[in-house]
Design a protein around this motif. Sequence first.
Motif, PDB file in Angstrom:
ATOM      1  N   ARG A 700       0.804  -1.212   0.000  1.00  0.00           N
ATOM      2  CA  ARG A 700       0.000   0.000   0.000  1.00  0.00           C
ATOM      3  C   ARG A 700       0.841   1.268   0.000  1.00  0.00           C
ATOM      4  O   ARG A 700       0.460   2.264  -0.600  1.00  0.00           O
ATOM      5  CB  ARG A 700      -0.922   0.037   1.228  1.00  0.00           C
ATOM      6  CG  ARG A 700      -2.011  -0.999   1.264  1.00  0.00           C
ATOM      7  CD  ARG A 700      -2.933  -0.785   2.457  1.00  0.00           C
ATOM      8  NE  ARG A 700      -3.544   0.545   2.421  1.00  0.00           N
ATOM      9  CZ  ARG A 700      -3.204   1.538   3.247  1.00  0.00           C
ATOM     10  NH1 ARG A 700      -2.261   1.368   4.160  1.00  0.00           N
ATOM     11  NH2 ARG A 700      -3.803   2.703   3.158  1.00  0.00           N
ATOM     12  N   LEU A 701       2.004   1.211   0.668  1.00  0.00           N
ATOM     13  CA  LEU A 701       2.696   2.458   0.985  1.00  0.00           C
ATOM     14  C   LEU A 701       4.130   2.514   0.464  1.00  0.00           C
ATOM     15  O   LEU A 701       4.888   3.399   0.856  1.00  0.00           O
ATOM     16  CB  LEU A 701       2.683   2.667   2.502  1.00  0.00           C
ATOM     17  CG  LEU A 701       1.266   2.768   3.085  1.00  0.00           C
ATOM     18  CD1 LEU A 701       1.278   2.594   4.590  1.00  0.00           C
ATOM     19  CD2 LEU A 701       0.640   4.101   2.714  1.00  0.00           C
ATOM     20  N   GLY A 702       4.469   1.603  -0.439  1.00  0.00           N
ATOM     21  CA  GLY A 702       5.784   1.668  -1.067  1.00  0.00           C
ATOM     22  C   GLY A 702       5.705   1.399  -2.549  1.00  0.00           C
ATOM     23  O   GLY A 702       6.689   0.965  -3.159  1.00  0.00           O
ATOM     24  N   GLU A 703       4.556   1.690  -3.132  1.00  0.00           N
ATOM     25  CA  GLU A 703       4.292   1.239  -4.495  1.00  0.00           C
ATOM     26  C   GLU A 703       5.127   1.948  -5.559  1.00  0.00           C
ATOM     27  O   GLU A 703       5.373   1.389  -6.633  1.00  0.00           O
ATOM     28  CB  GLU A 703       2.800   1.435  -4.819  1.00  0.00           C
ATOM     29  CG  GLU A 703       2.327   2.872  -4.659  1.00  0.00           C
ATOM     30  CD  GLU A 703       0.816   2.995  -4.764  1.00  0.00           C
ATOM     31  OE1 GLU A 703       0.228   2.189  -5.483  1.00  0.00           O
ATOM     32  OE2 GLU A 703       0.254   3.902  -4.146  1.00  0.00           O
ATOM     33  N   PHE A 704       5.592   3.189  -5.310  1.00  0.00           N
ATOM     34  CA  PHE A 704       6.362   3.910  -6.323  1.00  0.00           C
ATOM     35  C   PHE A 704       7.874   3.715  -6.159  1.00  0.00           C
ATOM     36  O   PHE A 704       8.644   4.092  -7.035  1.00  0.00           O
ATOM     37  CB  PHE A 704       6.065   5.406  -6.264  1.00  0.00           C
ATOM     38  CG  PHE A 704       4.633   5.775  -6.550  1.00  0.00           C
ATOM     39  CD1 PHE A 704       3.805   4.941  -7.278  1.00  0.00           C
ATOM     40  CD2 PHE A 704       4.109   6.971  -6.077  1.00  0.00           C
ATOM     41  CE1 PHE A 704       2.480   5.278  -7.531  1.00  0.00           C
ATOM     42  CE2 PHE A 704       2.790   7.327  -6.330  1.00  0.00           C
ATOM     43  CZ  PHE A 704       1.967   6.476  -7.051  1.00  0.00           C
ATOM     44  N   ASP A 705       8.304   3.168  -5.038  1.00  0.00           N
ATOM     45  CA  ASP A 705       9.732   3.074  -4.753  1.00  0.00           C
ATOM     46  C   ASP A 705      10.335   1.856  -5.442  1.00  0.00           C
ATOM     47  O   ASP A 705      10.323   0.748  -4.903  1.00  0.00           O
ATOM     48  CB  ASP A 705       9.960   3.000  -3.237  1.00  0.00           C
ATOM     49  CG  ASP A 705       9.845   4.358  -2.567  1.00  0.00           C
ATOM     50  OD1 ASP A 705      10.505   5.298  -3.040  1.00  0.00           O
ATOM     51  OD2 ASP A 705       9.095   4.467  -1.581  1.00  0.00           O
TER      52      ASP A 705
END
Length: 740
Positions: A700-705
């Motif tokens: 949910r919270l690291g999708e662009f990295d």
Amino acid sequence: MTPTQAAEPSPTPRFSIIVPAYGVEAYLRDCLDSVLSQSFRDFEIIAVNDASPDACGEIMAEYADTDPRVVAVQLEQNVGLGRARNAGMERARGEYLLFLDSDDTMLPGSLLAVSRRLEETGDPELLVFDYARTYWDGRVSPNAKRSVLTASPREAVGLDGNPELLELLQVAWNKAYRRDFVERWGFEYPTGYYEDTPWTYPVLVAAETIAVLDRICVHYRQRRQGSILSSASRKHFEVFDQYDLVFAFLAEHPEFERWRPALFERMTFHLGVIERMPGRLPAGARAEFRARRLEAERAHRPAGYREPENSGAKEAARRRRPADRLPRRLRPAARRAYRAARKLKKPVRHAVLMTYYRAQRMLPVQKDTAVFAAYWNADYACNPAAIHQKLRELAPKVKSTWVLKPGARNAPPPGTAVVHPGSFQFWRAMARSKYFVNNVNFPTLVVKRPGQVFVQTHHGTPLKRMGVDLVDFPLGQKDLEMDTLMQRVDRWDYSVSSNRFTTAVWDRAYPSTYTSLDYGYPRNDVLVNARDEDRAQARAELGIAPDAKVVLYAPTHRDYMAVPRPLLDVEHFAQQLGEGFTVLVRAHYFNLGSGPGSAEGSTVVDVSAHPSVEQLYLAADCLLTDYSSLMFDYALLDRPIVLFANDWETYRATRGTYFDIHAQSPGHVAATETDLVDVFLSGRWCDDTSAKARTEFRRRLGEFDDGRAAERVVRRVFLDDEVDPPAVISPERPSRPARG
């Protein structure tokens, strides 16, 4: 999401509440929670995802999975607000229909008050209730026409008994509609702008019984940016088609012809407002709109209609308003003069610096020059440092300047100019450089010139409330002035984000017109690209044995503490863990100097002064934190995370948070030191439950990295290149398991 113990909804609930959503991920949870937390519980929510490009659909599905009163309707194509509401009505089973826009909220107790008022008035076909406008800076203003409601009859009557209801704002969400009444008349919403107009007026005219509730039930959010009706567009011309529908309804129902004069007056007033309102009509379109307005007035003018006697006086007053406002327009200049007079009392150095800065701004902006800063000029670190390093690689011709206070932990690479904040060199750089990169804001006195480009990188994924969302949390807001903050935010051209959740939060916390760069956080590239040898090197530099179990304890700052004090006895905690563990302690940058120190023979090591938090991440087997944004970065390593949340309720009440870390945690959460020790000694800190929670958290919270964030920022901003979107990295990343 607020936990509920919701029972299955009845086959025919009292209320069907229709919530259409498009592009409001940042507000949708607040909206749904405001309904689900109502004391009156006999309702269903029909949440309609109008093919929203953000996470609205996922949020709706999540709520539907956890509360049977929520029905998620996922539309395959964007159809607009009106048709999305129609899709919700098709699924409605309630006795009454209510509409709630997805960036607004329902006040506590509202549904109970609406239900009781309906019972008192014999279940009328329509109930009208009050609302208040809420603003980004925390202001709340009542309905300007609230006197219409306070003066209304107490019993349910038709419009003949309360014609002033036509003066209220034309919206769908300030009413409860008996469903059989809506279905009998076949009322539907049209497409296009101003879709509430041909819905509201026919509904008011047709209802035989209308009751009024003089109670504020809805908070109508006034967003600083993003409102459709406040944006310049030719779509405002669609208002003419909507009024054609209103008068077509009268033509189809001659029994309501007596309302034509009143509706004609409402139309002329409404069209006049749109014509005069700054920022609604595109440049050059005002004359065309005026011609269409006159045409509409000729087409719909009632036979024998005469202007009201006071209309000439109103028009004359309207024409006088610019002159009447002249003194108010002079007030900003007067305030500036007053401030200038006060500046005479300040040191001469400041006056000289500002004169120098103004002179420098008269010179051309220098291409291929950039100014960087981070953490209020305290360090060479974070996203700005990662972007700077990639800039040196991809665009070495760009001359960089770093703003640093004396005594910074890190120094930029050789060849980088360094200036002290507030110096002559600083003001020259701010006046002449083209690019600006910061993870906080530059001083308010900085004037953004044409041709200058500001990149706001931020410094973490937000768990705690930020920006204008702090208006309800005075301890967190402290002396932050929202008007000043917005002046700074309006200078941003780009805002860097690491996931869709963060993009949505920045949109509501810092409302302005910048472009979001959904590229990942540049500072996390080193974590995503790390190898086993990087871990070994980080440990060797810290003097840590390869086989040691290393816990990095990094708590966040507490706004409610005037003087920082430890919430965990680290020495006692380390003693309880035993010799097999080494505890690294890193104080928050606001609290430097408050670390535990490093006693001889202790397994606790104070690394607060270490120059690189990323190297500490690589060295650690587990992150122990509380509410720090470090958890979002560390999760990219796929190593265990434990949260020590012994003051969660106090923190959440004083600072505010965007989600509950107990419900969406990257690992085990402990509320007491005893439980915390047990999490480690039992091995739960690195068990399968922890791994599964971490995987979902990272999804949910690291999708662009994906390890290329800095490159994307440099190519987009400095090289004006097209960039590939972040690769979708599977949350099942190759793990570097900790040794339990």
